[in-house]
Design a protein around this motif. Sequence first.
Motif, PDB file in Angstrom:
ATOM      1  N   SER A 152       0.842  -1.200   0.000  1.00 23.46           N
ATOM      2  CA  SER A 152       0.000   0.000   0.000  1.00 23.46           C
ATOM      3  C   SER A 152       0.876   1.248   0.000  1.00 23.46           C
ATOM      4  N   PHE A 153       0.358   2.324  -0.612  1.00 23.43           N
ATOM      5  CA  PHE A 153       1.128   3.555  -0.751  1.00 23.43           C
ATOM      6  C   PHE A 153       0.375   4.734  -0.134  1.00 23.43           C
ATOM      7  N   PHE A 154       1.147   5.633   0.500  1.00 26.86           N
ATOM      8  CA  PHE A 154       0.623   6.870   1.069  1.00 26.86           C
ATOM      9  C   PHE A 154       1.505   8.017   0.588  1.00 26.86           C
ATOM     10  N   VAL A 155       0.882   9.140   0.251  1.00 28.22           N
ATOM     11  CA  VAL A 155       1.610  10.372  -0.053  1.00 28.22           C
ATOM     12  C   VAL A 155       1.151  11.420   0.950  1.00 28.22           C
ATOM     13  N   ASP A 156       2.085  11.911   1.750  1.00 25.01           N
ATOM     14  CA  ASP A 156       1.773  12.847   2.839  1.00 25.01           C
ATOM     15  C   ASP A 156       0.651  12.301   3.710  1.00 25.01           C
ATOM     16  N   GLU A 157       0.745  10.979   3.960  1.00 21.56           N
ATOM     17  CA  GLU A 157      -0.130  10.227   4.862  1.00 21.56           C
ATOM     18  C   GLU A 157      -1.562  10.096   4.348  1.00 21.56           C
ATOM     19  N   ILE A 158      -1.752  10.307   3.048  1.00 22.63           N
ATOM     20  CA  ILE A 158      -3.041  10.054   2.389  1.00 22.63           C
ATOM     21  C   ILE A 158      -2.867   8.843   1.490  1.00 22.63           C
ATOM     22  N   GLN A 159      -3.708   7.804   1.680  1.00 29.85           N
ATOM     23  CA  GLN A 159      -3.547   6.572   0.911  1.00 29.85           C
ATOM     24  C   GLN A 159      -3.910   6.812  -0.547  1.00 29.85           C
ATOM     25  N   MET A 160      -3.047   6.314  -1.441  1.00 32.85           N
ATOM     26  CA  MET A 160      -3.244   6.503  -2.867  1.00 32.85           C
ATOM     27  C   MET A 160      -2.869   5.237  -3.614  1.00 32.85           C
ATOM     28  N   ASP A 161      -3.505   5.051  -4.788  1.00 36.94           N
ATOM     29  CA  ASP A 161      -3.098   3.982  -5.689  1.00 36.94           C
ATOM     30  C   ASP A 161      -1.756   4.363  -6.312  1.00 36.94           C
ATOM     31  N   ILE A 162      -0.883   3.394  -6.461  1.00 37.46           N
ATOM     32  CA  ILE A 162       0.454   3.681  -6.985  1.00 37.46           C
ATOM     33  C   ILE A 162       0.395   4.353  -8.351  1.00 37.46           C
ATOM     34  N   ASN A 163      -0.617   4.023  -9.159  1.00 37.47           N
ATOM     35  CA  ASN A 163      -0.698   4.600 -10.494  1.00 37.47           C
ATOM     36  C   ASN A 163      -1.215   6.032 -10.485  1.00 37.47           C
ATOM     37  N   SER A 164      -1.670   6.508  -9.311  1.00 37.66           N
ATOM     38  CA  SER A 164      -2.133   7.893  -9.192  1.00 37.66           C
ATOM     39  C   SER A 164      -1.044   8.811  -8.638  1.00 37.66           C
ATOM     40  N   ILE A 165       0.093   8.237  -8.296  1.00 30.62           N
ATOM     41  CA  ILE A 165       1.169   9.026  -7.694  1.00 30.62           C
ATOM     42  C   ILE A 165       2.023   9.644  -8.802  1.00 30.62           C
ATOM     43  N   THR A 166       2.052  10.964  -8.852  1.00 32.56           N
ATOM     44  CA  THR A 166       2.812  11.673  -9.880  1.00 32.56           C
ATOM     45  C   THR A 166       3.960  12.496  -9.274  1.00 32.56           C
ATOM     46  N   THR A 167       4.271  12.263  -8.009  1.00 29.98           N
ATOM     47  CA  THR A 167       5.333  13.005  -7.327  1.00 29.98           C
ATOM     48  C   THR A 167       6.672  12.800  -8.027  1.00 29.98           C
ATOM     49  N   GLN A 168       7.380  13.891  -8.266  1.00 28.50           N
ATOM     50  CA  GLN A 168       8.681  13.831  -8.918  1.00 28.50           C
ATOM     51  C   GLN A 168       9.798  13.666  -7.887  1.00 28.50           C
ATOM     52  N   PRO A 169      10.907  13.027  -8.251  1.00 29.19           N
ATOM     53  CA  PRO A 169      12.007  12.827  -7.302  1.00 29.19           C
ATOM     54  C   PRO A 169      12.483  14.109  -6.628  1.00 29.19           C
ATOM     55  N   MET A 170      12.510  15.231  -7.365  1.00 28.45           N
ATOM     56  CA  MET A 170      12.997  16.478  -6.787  1.00 28.45           C
ATOM     57  C   MET A 170      12.072  17.019  -5.697  1.00 28.45           C
ATOM     58  N   ASP A 171      10.833  16.526  -5.639  1.00 25.77           N
ATOM     59  CA  ASP A 171       9.865  17.010  -4.659  1.00 25.77           C
ATOM     60  C   ASP A 171       9.784  16.125  -3.414  1.00 25.77           C
ATOM     61  N   VAL A 172      10.568  15.044  -3.349  1.00 25.52           N
ATOM     62  CA  VAL A 172      10.474  14.096  -2.245  1.00 25.52           C
ATOM     63  C   VAL A 172      11.409  14.510  -1.111  1.00 25.52           C
ATOM     64  N   ALA A 173      10.864  14.536   0.105  1.00 26.43           N
ATOM     65  CA  ALA A 173      11.667  14.826   1.297  1.00 26.43           C
ATOM     66  C   ALA A 173      12.110  13.538   1.977  1.00 26.43           C
ATOM     67  N   LEU A 174      11.162  12.669   2.273  1.00 32.75           N
ATOM     68  CA  LEU A 174      11.435  11.382   2.929  1.00 32.75           C
ATOM     69  C   LEU A 174      10.607  10.301   2.286  1.00 32.75           C
ATOM     70  N   ILE A 175      11.111   9.082   2.379  1.00 32.32           N
ATOM     71  CA  ILE A 175      10.315   7.897   2.054  1.00 32.32           C
ATOM     72  C   ILE A 175      10.450   6.949   3.233  1.00 32.32           C
ATOM     73  N   LYS A 176       9.327   6.570   3.825  1.00 35.97           N
ATOM     74  CA  LYS A 176       9.346   5.640   4.945  1.00 35.97           C
ATOM     75  C   LYS A 176       8.723   4.319   4.491  1.00 35.97           C
ATOM     76  N   VAL A 177       9.417   3.237   4.773  1.00 39.53           N
ATOM     77  CA  VAL A 177       8.993   1.919   4.324  1.00 39.53           C
ATOM     78  C   VAL A 177       8.731   1.048   5.557  1.00 39.53           C
ATOM     79  N   TYR A 178       7.535   0.437   5.617  1.00 33.74           N
ATOM     80  CA  TYR A 178       7.108  -0.335   6.773  1.00 33.74           C
ATOM     81  C   TYR A 178       6.922  -1.793   6.358  1.00 33.74           C
ATOM     82  N   PRO A 179       7.728  -2.691   6.880  1.00 29.74           N
ATOM     83  CA  PRO A 179       7.589  -4.103   6.497  1.00 29.74           C
ATOM     84  C   PRO A 179       6.329  -4.715   7.098  1.00 29.74           C
ATOM     85  N   PRO A 180       5.819  -5.760   6.501  1.00 34.24           N
ATOM     86  CA  PRO A 180       4.665  -6.446   7.095  1.00 34.24           C
ATOM     87  C   PRO A 180       5.111  -7.291   8.282  1.00 34.24           C
ATOM     88  N   PRO A 181       4.251  -7.438   9.304  1.00 36.26           N
ATOM     89  CA  PRO A 181       2.966  -6.730   9.473  1.00 36.26           C
ATOM     90  C   PRO A 181       3.197  -5.347  10.060  1.00 36.26           C
TER      91      PRO A 181
END
Length: 397
Positions: free
Chosen positions: A324-353
Amino acid sequence: MDLPTNFFRLLLIMTGWFLAPAVQASDSIPLFMSGRNFKAGDTVYFSWKGQSIDKNHPMATLHLWIDNLENGRRWKLRYPILNGIADGALAIGKDLEPGTYAFNFMGADHFLEISGKVRKVKVKTALNYETKKNDTITITDLPGPIKYKIEVAMLNRQGLLYDENLNVEDNGSFRIPPIVFGDTATLVFNTDKRETYLFEMRTPLDTSFVPFYSKTVFVTVQGDQQDGRTDTAAYRFDVSGAYQKSITLQEVVVTGPSKAQQFEKEHVSPLFQDINSKTLNCLDNDQLLRTNSIWIYIQSQVAGIAFKMNGLNKSAFWRGSPVSFFVDEIQMDINSITTQPMDVALIKVYPPPNGISGRAPGGVVAIYTKRGDPYDAPPSPYTYTVKGYTQGEILWQ
């Protein structure tokens, strides 16, 4: 001391300065410290109260220079004395070398203010064929006073600290009133674009000074193996010179939180502060920009996660389960994410569970975008970095 009227109108952008918790007195008032023996993970608290020596300065500076007696490494810090009080805290990092340290406290009448001179000049340049850039050949001062209005702004991560028209004398000299701020700030001059200027700046805190108070306290940082107590009697501190036993004279700056740590503190909600997550820092390095793809970057940094591309459609799996993907803590479908690399501050990855989304058997990726921090976008070629006061509890390592 007469205080400029601007001082009370502008200032105290001083989040993080505080009185130390219960402390024990050192052998000399007005200085109080929380102890003399520490280990990695401890915090050294100190407090200075000038009332006890009739130094109830409304504005002054407490300098703290720390010397390692074994190798001569030196740290320099400074704290504002406001209404006769200054305090701070140093969290001892696990990488700090065990040994004996001299804490040299010095009270100085000077406060953080900026003065300088602006010069209207003509600059002659020539192409350097090796670097393919223009090098300055000559700088010639032009006659006459500074005729055009010059605006000056100072800003840091807390926002705009100062924004005024600069009062420039006929000889080009200027002065910015005392300002209290932590860490560093950006000073920007907005000038008449038809002229070329040079700005020479100075602060009394960055020059030599004669302290009205000084005290050296020896502190021991314990380790697993120590050769015995260092002879402190041979140590002599001289504020005007270098440490005599120094192996290296390079000044070492005590580090505070990184941009990523500060961003996480301000913008990541408790739900997303999972200790099992992995944070990919896109503020303090350019790895993502060099990869030029958010998805390739994540896949290269996190074992077990894989992205599949089918034309314009993307999908992600963590060891076979969908992510599952979130952008600024709002859940989004991966194909709806248009954020460019230059606009990214952090990426946090949470393993299951994880406790973020029950619909994420394959884990969660949370992308945080930059917040348009004005501190990162200087608006003028006449832009300078100014060192402020040491702020809050910082990491000593």
